[in-house]
Motif scaffolding. Structure first.
Motif, PDB file in Angstrom:
ATOM      1  N   PRO A 197     -31.755  -3.241   6.927  1.00 42.07           N
ATOM      2  CA  PRO A 197     -31.433  -3.970   6.146  1.00 42.07           C
ATOM      3  C   PRO A 197     -31.298  -3.978   4.755  1.00 42.07           C
ATOM      4  CG  PRO A 197     -32.728  -3.764   8.300  1.00 42.07           C
ATOM      5  CD  PRO A 197     -32.531  -2.219   7.656  1.00 42.07           C
ATOM      6  N   TYR A 198     -32.609  -3.597   4.473  1.00 39.49           N
ATOM      7  CA  TYR A 198     -32.412  -3.222   2.939  1.00 39.49           C
ATOM      8  C   TYR A 198     -31.588  -3.438   1.614  1.00 39.49           C
ATOM      9  CZ  TYR A 198     -34.023  -1.595  -2.258  1.00 39.49           C
ATOM     10  OH  TYR A 198     -34.426  -2.409  -3.700  1.00 39.49           O
ATOM     11  N   LEU A 199     -30.663  -2.117   1.929  1.00 41.68           N
ATOM     12  CA  LEU A 199     -29.643  -2.094   1.791  1.00 41.68           C
ATOM     13  C   LEU A 199     -27.858  -2.880   2.171  1.00 41.68           C
ATOM     14  CD1 LEU A 199     -29.259   1.818   2.810  1.00 41.68           C
ATOM     15  CD2 LEU A 199     -30.026   1.257   0.645  1.00 41.68           C
ATOM     16  N   GLN A 200     -28.021  -3.515   3.063  1.00 39.39           N
ATOM     17  CA  GLN A 200     -27.139  -4.486   3.279  1.00 39.39           C
ATOM     18  C   GLN A 200     -27.383  -5.590   2.551  1.00 39.39           C
ATOM     19  OE1 GLN A 200     -27.968  -4.949   7.156  1.00 39.39           O
ATOM     20  NE2 GLN A 200     -26.037  -3.315   8.132  1.00 39.39           N
ATOM     21  N   GLY A 201     -28.689  -5.745   1.693  1.00 36.78           N
ATOM     22  CA  GLY A 201     -29.195  -6.825   1.004  1.00 36.78           C
ATOM     23  C   GLY A 201     -29.300  -6.633   0.025  1.00 36.78           C
ATOM     24  N   LEU A 202     -28.515  -5.768  -0.728  1.00 37.31           N
ATOM     25  CA  LEU A 202     -27.663  -4.967  -1.802  1.00 37.31           C
ATOM     26  C   LEU A 202     -26.683  -5.778  -2.024  1.00 37.31           C
ATOM     27  CD1 LEU A 202     -29.291  -1.465  -2.904  1.00 37.31           C
ATOM     28  CD2 LEU A 202     -30.635  -4.092  -3.301  1.00 37.31           C
ATOM     29  N   ARG A 203     -26.328  -6.014  -1.810  1.00 39.90           N
ATOM     30  CA  ARG A 203     -24.505  -6.544  -1.345  1.00 39.90           C
ATOM     31  C   ARG A 203     -23.471  -5.835  -1.781  1.00 39.90           C
ATOM     32  NH1 ARG A 203     -26.948  -9.420   1.752  1.00 39.90           N
ATOM     33  NH2 ARG A 203     -26.635 -12.113   1.951  1.00 39.90           N
ATOM     34  N   LEU A 204     -23.749  -4.614  -1.837  1.00 36.39           N
ATOM     35  CA  LEU A 204     -23.024  -3.535  -1.886  1.00 36.39           C
ATOM     36  C   LEU A 204     -21.767  -3.737  -1.417  1.00 36.39           C
ATOM     37  CD1 LEU A 204     -24.710  -0.510  -1.165  1.00 36.39           C
ATOM     38  CD2 LEU A 204     -24.707  -1.675  -3.475  1.00 36.39           C
ATOM     39  N   GLN A 205     -20.433  -2.709  -2.367  1.00 37.33           N
ATOM     40  CA  GLN A 205     -18.791  -3.068  -1.585  1.00 37.33           C
ATOM     41  C   GLN A 205     -18.899  -2.430  -0.425  1.00 37.33           C
ATOM     42  OE1 GLN A 205     -16.842  -4.911  -2.492  1.00 37.33           O
ATOM     43  NE2 GLN A 205     -17.745  -5.844  -3.488  1.00 37.33           N
ATOM     44  N   ARG A 206     -18.068  -1.884   1.141  1.00 39.08           N
ATOM     45  CA  ARG A 206     -17.908  -1.601   2.099  1.00 39.08           C
ATOM     46  C   ARG A 206     -18.255   0.300   1.686  1.00 39.08           C
ATOM     47  NH1 ARG A 206     -17.081  -1.961   7.339  1.00 39.08           N
ATOM     48  NH2 ARG A 206     -15.962   0.365   8.139  1.00 39.08           N
ATOM     49  N   ASP A 207     -17.615   0.537   1.064  1.00 41.33           N
ATOM     50  CA  ASP A 207     -17.796   1.844   0.803  1.00 41.33           C
ATOM     51  C   ASP A 207     -18.697   2.457   0.013  1.00 41.33           C
ATOM     52  OD1 ASP A 207     -14.489   2.378   2.002  1.00 41.33           O
ATOM     53  OD2 ASP A 207     -13.650   2.179  -0.177  1.00 41.33           O
ATOM     54  N   ASP A 208     -18.897   1.630  -0.721  1.00 43.51           N
ATOM     55  CA  ASP A 208     -20.294   1.916  -1.390  1.00 43.51           C
ATOM     56  C   ASP A 208     -21.585   1.509  -0.548  1.00 43.51           C
ATOM     57  OD1 ASP A 208     -19.142   2.377  -4.371  1.00 43.51           O
ATOM     58  OD2 ASP A 208     -19.295   0.264  -4.765  1.00 43.51           O
ATOM     59  N   LEU A 209     -21.300   0.870   0.399  1.00 45.89           N
ATOM     60  CA  LEU A 209     -22.560   0.263   1.513  1.00 45.89           C
ATOM     61  C   LEU A 209     -22.748   2.457   2.206  1.00 45.89           C
ATOM     62  CD1 LEU A 209     -24.699  -1.012   3.041  1.00 45.89           C
ATOM     63  CD2 LEU A 209     -23.082  -2.222   3.612  1.00 45.89           C
ATOM     64  N   VAL A 210     -21.340   2.409   3.075  1.00 45.88           N
ATOM     65  CA  VAL A 210     -21.167   3.288   4.181  1.00 45.88           C
ATOM     66  C   VAL A 210     -22.181   4.779   3.342  1.00 45.88           C
ATOM     67  CG1 VAL A 210     -19.527   5.406   4.899  1.00 45.88           C
ATOM     68  CG2 VAL A 210     -19.747   2.764   5.130  1.00 45.88           C
ATOM     69  N   GLN A 211     -21.657   5.004   1.834  1.00 48.02           N
ATOM     70  CA  GLN A 211     -22.045   6.021   1.706  1.00 48.02           C
ATOM     71  C   GLN A 211     -23.679   6.115   1.236  1.00 48.02           C
ATOM     72  OE1 GLN A 211     -20.667   6.065  -2.573  1.00 48.02           O
ATOM     73  NE2 GLN A 211     -20.441   8.803  -2.449  1.00 48.02           N
ATOM     74  N   ALA A 212     -24.061   4.550   0.546  1.00 50.65           N
ATOM     75  CA  ALA A 212     -26.508   4.783   0.365  1.00 50.65           C
ATOM     76  C   ALA A 212     -26.252   4.777   1.622  1.00 50.65           C
ATOM     77  CB  ALA A 212     -25.612   2.969  -0.153  1.00 50.65           C
ATOM     78  N   LEU A 213     -25.758   4.090   2.642  1.00 53.14           N
ATOM     79  CA  LEU A 213     -26.163   4.517   4.264  1.00 53.14           C
ATOM     80  C   LEU A 213     -26.676   5.641   4.457  1.00 53.14           C
ATOM     81  CD1 LEU A 213     -24.895   2.366   6.381  1.00 53.14           C
ATOM     82  CD2 LEU A 213     -27.332   2.331   5.833  1.00 53.14           C
ATOM     83  N   GLY A 214     -25.203   6.722   4.344  1.00 53.94           N
ATOM     84  CA  GLY A 214     -25.228   8.054   4.133  1.00 53.94           C
ATOM     85  C   GLY A 214     -26.285   8.873   2.818  1.00 53.94           C
TER      86      GLY A 214
END
Length: 254
Positions: free
Chosen positions: A162-179
Motif C-alpha cells: 500500500p505504501y509503494l502504491q501511495g507513491l503514485r509511481l508509473q506502472r513500470d516503476d511500481l512493478v520494479q519497486a515491488l520487485g
C-alpha cells in the motif's frame, strides 16, 4: 526432497505444493505480484507460515530479481526507497531476535489476518497518498513494520505494498519497486532463517526444487497476460485471498 518439511510428507501433499507453486507463479506472471502471498497462504494450510516462507526463498529470489532488473530505473528507485529498504532489513532482524520463527501458535491466525486486510484493501481499491515531503519518516517506519510482519506471518506485502502504491509511481516503476521491496524482504528473511538455523542444505534443496513450478507458472502467466482481463483477474485474486485469510483465522478459533 520437499518432504524435508513435515507437512509435505505424502505424495498427495507434494502434489498440492506443486499445484500451489504453479498457481502462484502464474498469478505473478499476470499481475506482477502474488507468488509469496498465495504460496504462503495456501501452504499455511499444511505448514507453519515460516516453513512455507523458507520453501519459497529461492523462487522468490529468482522471480523478484527478474522483476526488478527489467524495470526502467533501478538506481533511481534505490536512491528514493533506501530508507524503507533499510527499515525492512532492520525490522526483520529485530523481530527475528524477539519472536520464535514459525513456532508460535498465533502465527497462522496472524497470517490469515494479514491476508484478509491486504485483500480487503485490494478489493476496495483503497490507495494511500504519500506526499514526497513525508517519505523521509514514513519510509523507515513502513520498512520496520514490513520486516516485523514478515517474521510474524511469512508474507511481506503489508504495509509495503500500500505504501509503494501511495507513491503514485508509473506502472513500470511500481512493478520494479515491488520487485525491489520483495527482494530485500526475501534476503532479510533468508538471513534471519540462516541465523536461527532454520534454512540448511535440505531446506535449500527443497526450495531450489520449488523454483521449477513457480518459474513455469510465471512464464505461462506472462505469455497469457494480454489475453486475460486484468481487472477481473485482480478481483478474483483478492477475493480468493480474502476467503483464504478468513478461513485461516477461523481455523485457529475452532
Amino acid at each position: 526432497m520437499l518432504a524435508v518439511f513435515p507437512g509435505l510428507d505424502t505424495p498427495a501433499l507434494l502434489f498440492f505444493a506443486f499445484a500451489v507453486l504453479l498457481l502462484a507463479g502464474f498469478v505473478k506472471g499476470v499481475i506482477g505480484l502474488g507468488l509469496p502471498t498465495i504460496s504462503v497462504g495456501l501452504l499455511g494450510l499444511v505448514l507453519a507460515p515460516l516453513e512455507a516462507a523458507a520453501l519459497l526463498l529461492i523462487p522468490n529470489l529468482v522471480t523478484n530479481l527478474w522483476q526488478l532488473l527489467i524495470g526502467p530505473d533501478l538506481r533511481g528507485l534505490i536512491r528514493r526507497l533506501w530508507p524503507m529498504l533499510a527499515g525492512i532489513v532492520v525490522g526483520t532482524l529485530l523481530a527475528a531476535a524477539w519472536f520464535p520463527l514459525g513456532g508460535a501458535a498465533w502465527a497462522t491466525p496472524l497470517l490469515g489476518l494479514a491476508l484478509f486486510v491486504y485483500a480487503g484493501l485490494g478489493l476496495l481499491a483503497i490507495q494511500l497518498a504519500v506526499p514526497a515531503r513525508q517519505e523521509g519518516w514514513a519510509g523507515p517506519l513502513v520498512g520496520l513494520s514490513t520486516g516485523a510482519v514478515t517474521i510474524l506471518t511469512g508474507v511481506f506485502v503489508l504495509p509495503a505494498v500500500p505504501y509503494l502504491q501511495g507513491l503514485r509511481l508509473q506502472r513500470d516503476d511500481l512493478v520494479q519497486a515491488l520487485g525491489l521491496s520483495f527482494q530485500i524482504s526475501t534476503l532479510a528473511l533468508a538471513a534471519a532463517l540462516l541465523w536461527q538455523g532454520d534454512f540448511r542444505m535440505p531446506q535449500a534443496g527443497a526450495s531450489l526444487l520449488a523454483l521449477l513450478p513457480a518459474l513455469g507458472g510465471m512464464l505461462l502467466g506472462q505469455a497469457l497476460r494480454s489475453r486475460i482481463g486484468a481487472l477481473a483477474f485482480r478481483r478474483a485474486f483478492f477475493g480468493g485471498l480474502l476467503l483464504l485469510g478468513g478461513y485461516l483465522m477461523l481455523k485457529a478459533l475452532l
